[in-house]
Design a protein around this motif. Structure first.
Motif, PDB file in Angstrom:
ATOM      1  N   VAL A   4      85.561  36.646  66.701  1.00 15.96           N
ATOM      2  CA  VAL A   4      86.637  36.089  67.280  1.00 15.96           C
ATOM      3  C   VAL A   4      88.158  36.229  66.390  1.00 15.96           C
ATOM      4  CG1 VAL A   4      87.770  33.638  67.764  1.00 15.96           C
ATOM      5  CG2 VAL A   4      85.269  34.372  68.035  1.00 15.96           C
ATOM      6  N   LEU A   5      89.013  36.804  67.408  1.00 15.11           N
ATOM      7  CA  LEU A   5      90.520  36.793  66.847  1.00 15.11           C
ATOM      8  C   LEU A   5      91.265  35.741  67.459  1.00 15.11           C
ATOM      9  CD1 LEU A   5      92.886  38.537  65.563  1.00 15.11           C
ATOM     10  CD2 LEU A   5      92.971  39.515  67.935  1.00 15.11           C
ATOM     11  N   PHE A   6      91.925  34.763  66.419  1.00 13.48           N
ATOM     12  CA  PHE A   6      92.876  33.923  66.991  1.00 13.48           C
ATOM     13  C   PHE A   6      94.342  34.627  66.925  1.00 13.48           C
ATOM     14  CE2 PHE A   6      89.541  31.143  65.900  1.00 13.48           C
ATOM     15  CZ  PHE A   6      89.722  29.986  66.554  1.00 13.48           C
ATOM     16  N   LEU A   7      94.945  34.612  68.039  1.00 11.84           N
ATOM     17  CA  LEU A   7      96.231  35.104  68.334  1.00 11.84           C
ATOM     18  C   LEU A   7      97.103  33.770  68.346  1.00 11.84           C
ATOM     19  CD1 LEU A   7      98.323  37.433  68.808  1.00 11.84           C
ATOM     20  CD2 LEU A   7      97.507  37.564  71.128  1.00 11.84           C
ATOM     21  N   ILE A   8      97.772  33.608  67.458  1.00 10.42           N
ATOM     22  CA  ILE A   8      98.530  32.413  67.391  1.00 10.42           C
ATOM     23  C   ILE A   8      99.791  32.768  67.478  1.00 10.42           C
ATOM     24  CG2 ILE A   8      99.380  30.434  66.069  1.00 10.42           C
ATOM     25  CD1 ILE A   8      96.775  30.647  64.488  1.00 10.42           C
ATOM     26  N   MET A   9     100.526  32.253  68.911  1.00 13.81           N
ATOM     27  CA  MET A   9     101.948  32.555  69.082  1.00 13.81           C
ATOM     28  C   MET A   9     103.060  31.119  69.235  1.00 13.81           C
ATOM     29  SD  MET A   9     101.191  35.392  71.941  1.00 13.81           S
ATOM     30  CE  MET A   9     100.149  34.573  73.161  1.00 13.81           C
ATOM     31  N   ARG A  20      94.011  24.574  62.769  1.00 20.55           N
ATOM     32  CA  ARG A  20      92.746  23.641  62.553  1.00 20.55           C
ATOM     33  C   ARG A  20      91.533  24.153  63.105  1.00 20.55           C
ATOM     34  NH1 ARG A  20      94.486  19.354  60.052  1.00 20.55           N
ATOM     35  NH2 ARG A  20      96.744  18.458  60.083  1.00 20.55           N
ATOM     36  N   MET A  21      91.700  24.792  64.399  1.00 19.93           N
ATOM     37  CA  MET A  21      90.543  25.599  64.999  1.00 19.93           C
ATOM     38  C   MET A  21      90.142  26.535  64.184  1.00 19.93           C
ATOM     39  SD  MET A  21      89.744  26.629  69.102  1.00 19.93           S
ATOM     40  CE  MET A  21      89.502  24.955  69.562  1.00 19.93           C
ATOM     41  N   ALA A  22      90.908  27.363  63.903  1.00 23.75           N
ATOM     42  CA  ALA A  22      90.663  28.762  63.076  1.00 23.75           C
ATOM     43  C   ALA A  22      90.019  28.238  61.950  1.00 23.75           C
ATOM     44  CB  ALA A  22      91.794  29.600  63.032  1.00 23.75           C
ATOM     45  N   TYR A  23      90.502  27.410  61.229  1.00 23.79           N
ATOM     46  CA  TYR A  23      90.169  26.992  59.751  1.00 23.79           C
ATOM     47  C   TYR A  23      88.830  26.330  59.775  1.00 23.79           C
ATOM     48  CZ  TYR A  23      89.924  24.598  55.317  1.00 23.79           C
ATOM     49  OH  TYR A  23      89.448  24.012  54.083  1.00 23.79           O
ATOM     50  N   ASN A  55      97.621  24.411  52.857  1.00 24.06           N
ATOM     51  CA  ASN A  55      96.406  24.666  52.318  1.00 24.06           C
ATOM     52  C   ASN A  55      95.396  25.322  52.986  1.00 24.06           C
ATOM     53  OD1 ASN A  55      97.418  23.141  49.956  1.00 24.06           O
ATOM     54  ND2 ASN A  55      96.612  21.090  50.803  1.00 24.06           N
ATOM     55  N   MET A  56      95.386  24.842  54.382  1.00 25.07           N
ATOM     56  CA  MET A  56      94.571  25.812  55.136  1.00 25.07           C
ATOM     57  C   MET A  56      94.912  26.970  55.243  1.00 25.07           C
ATOM     58  SD  MET A  56      93.818  23.221  58.397  1.00 25.07           S
ATOM     59  CE  MET A  56      93.684  21.311  58.280  1.00 25.07           C
ATOM     60  N   PHE A  57      96.182  27.423  55.700  1.00 22.35           N
ATOM     61  CA  PHE A  57      96.672  28.737  55.526  1.00 22.35           C
ATOM     62  C   PHE A  57      96.427  29.511  54.384  1.00 22.35           C
ATOM     63  CE2 PHE A  57      99.766  31.836  54.245  1.00 22.35           C
ATOM     64  CZ  PHE A  57      99.636  32.755  55.420  1.00 22.35           C
ATOM     65  N   GLN A  58      96.531  28.936  52.948  1.00 19.44           N
ATOM     66  CA  GLN A  58      96.165  29.559  51.899  1.00 19.44           C
ATOM     67  C   GLN A  58      94.935  29.944  51.670  1.00 19.44           C
ATOM     68  OE1 GLN A  58      98.451  27.061  49.181  1.00 19.44           O
ATOM     69  NE2 GLN A  58     100.415  28.188  49.229  1.00 19.44           N
ATOM     70  N   GLU A  59      94.007  29.221  51.946  1.00 21.69           N
ATOM     71  CA  GLU A  59      92.564  29.488  52.016  1.00 21.69           C
ATOM     72  C   GLU A  59      92.139  30.586  53.096  1.00 21.69           C
ATOM     73  OE1 GLU A  59      88.461  27.031  52.326  1.00 21.69           O
ATOM     74  OE2 GLU A  59      90.314  25.634  51.907  1.00 21.69           O
ATOM     75  N   MET A  60      92.546  30.395  54.154  1.00 22.69           N
ATOM     76  CA  MET A  60      92.452  31.593  55.085  1.00 22.69           C
ATOM     77  C   MET A  60      92.864  32.846  54.519  1.00 22.69           C
ATOM     78  SD  MET A  60      92.713  30.016  58.930  1.00 22.69           S
ATOM     79  CE  MET A  60      94.397  29.523  58.851  1.00 22.69           C
ATOM     80  N   LEU A  61      94.133  32.807  54.021  1.00 19.47           N
ATOM     81  CA  LEU A  61      94.524  34.079  53.649  1.00 19.47           C
ATOM     82  C   LEU A  61      93.842  34.766  52.379  1.00 19.47           C
ATOM     83  CD1 LEU A  61      97.158  35.920  53.652  1.00 19.47           C
ATOM     84  CD2 LEU A  61      98.202  34.692  52.106  1.00 19.47           C
ATOM     85  N   GLY A 104      85.370  44.715  69.608  1.00 18.54           N
ATOM     86  CA  GLY A 104      84.497  43.689  70.279  1.00 18.54           C
ATOM     87  C   GLY A 104      85.036  42.147  69.868  1.00 18.54           C
ATOM     88  N   TYR A 105      86.143  41.790  69.342  1.00 18.51           N
ATOM     89  CA  TYR A 105      86.345  40.617  68.916  1.00 18.51           C
ATOM     90  C   TYR A 105      86.816  39.803  70.215  1.00 18.51           C
ATOM     91  CZ  TYR A 105      86.221  41.028  64.019  1.00 18.51           C
ATOM     92  OH  TYR A 105      85.960  41.288  62.742  1.00 18.51           O
ATOM     93  N   GLU A 106      86.520  38.367  70.674  1.00 11.96           N
ATOM     94  CA  GLU A 106      86.915  37.861  71.650  1.00 11.96           C
ATOM     95  C   GLU A 106      88.585  37.120  71.101  1.00 11.96           C
ATOM     96  OE1 GLU A 106      85.462  37.271  74.693  1.00 11.96           O
ATOM     97  OE2 GLU A 106      83.590  38.364  74.004  1.00 11.96           O
ATOM     98  N   VAL A 107      89.537  37.189  72.070  1.00 13.05           N
ATOM     99  CA  VAL A 107      90.677  36.787  71.793  1.00 13.05           C
ATOM    100  C   VAL A 107      90.747  35.371  72.242  1.00 13.05           C
ATOM    101  CG1 VAL A 107      93.199  37.386  71.941  1.00 13.05           C
ATOM    102  CG2 VAL A 107      91.530  39.034  71.889  1.00 13.05           C
ATOM    103  N   ILE A 108      91.410  34.691  71.338  1.00 17.57           N
ATOM    104  CA  ILE A 108      91.532  33.284  71.517  1.00 17.57           C
ATOM    105  C   ILE A 108      92.892  33.006  71.218  1.00 17.57           C
ATOM    106  CG2 ILE A 108      91.158  30.500  70.924  1.00 17.57           C
ATOM    107  CD1 ILE A 108      88.446  31.483  70.317  1.00 17.57           C
ATOM    108  N   THR A 109      93.844  32.714  72.314  1.00 18.88           N
ATOM    109  CA  THR A 109      95.087  32.429  72.208  1.00 18.88           C
ATOM    110  C   THR A 109      95.655  31.223  72.197  1.00 18.88           C
ATOM    111  OG1 THR A 109      95.283  34.660  73.185  1.00 18.88           O
ATOM    112  CG2 THR A 109      97.280  33.321  73.179  1.00 18.88           C
ATOM    113  N   PHE A 110      96.703  30.781  71.526  1.00 13.75           N
ATOM    114  CA  PHE A 110      97.410  29.611  71.550  1.00 13.75           C
ATOM    115  C   PHE A 110      98.720  29.658  71.337  1.00 13.75           C
ATOM    116  CE2 PHE A 110      93.440  27.955  69.754  1.00 13.75           C
ATOM    117  CZ  PHE A 110      93.369  26.704  70.286  1.00 13.75           C
TER     118      PHE A 110
END
Length: 110
Positions: A4-9, A20-23, A55-61, A104-110
């Motif tokens: 999955v690719l989260f495309l956050i706009m 939160r969903m991505a994390y 904190n979530m961002f830093q952990e994902m990074l 082959g990633y599914e895109v989830i867009t916010f």
């Protein structure tokens, strides 16, 4: 399992939901792989993070889930140095999205 690719706009409360969903998707191993790309207003919001979201961002990074933010948008908004200092890779969003779709990633867009 899906990739999955989260495309956050969004730069509003949808940004918070997307983060939160991505994390949680990463923490709970809901998918084979999760990547995040920031594009547009979300890039400005990214520079204003605090508390749990920061904190979530830093952990994902650190876990290499954050792929990039759009270099064109960063330059247009004059936030390129700030995003670079945060450790965000700046690349053309269109190229990165097409790369993941072709992988082959599914895109989830916010």
């Amino acid at each position: 399992m899906a990739k999955v690719l989260f495309l956050i706009m969004s730069g509003d409360e949808k940004f918070d939901l997307a983060m939160r969903m991505a994390y949680n998707s990463i923490k709970n191993k809901r998918f084979e792989d999760v990547k995040v790309i920031y594009f547009g207003p979300s890039q400005k919001r990214l520079t204003q993070l605090d508390g749990d979201l920061k904190n979530m961002f830093q952990e994902m990074l650190q876990n290499k889930a954050v792929d990039s933010a759009c270099i064109g948008v960063a330059q247009a908004m004059n936030i390129k140095p700030h995003l670079e200092n945060m450790g965000v890779q700046l690349l053309p969003a269109g190229e990165r999205v097409s790369y993941y779709v072709n992988q082959g990633y599914e895109v989830i867009t916010f």
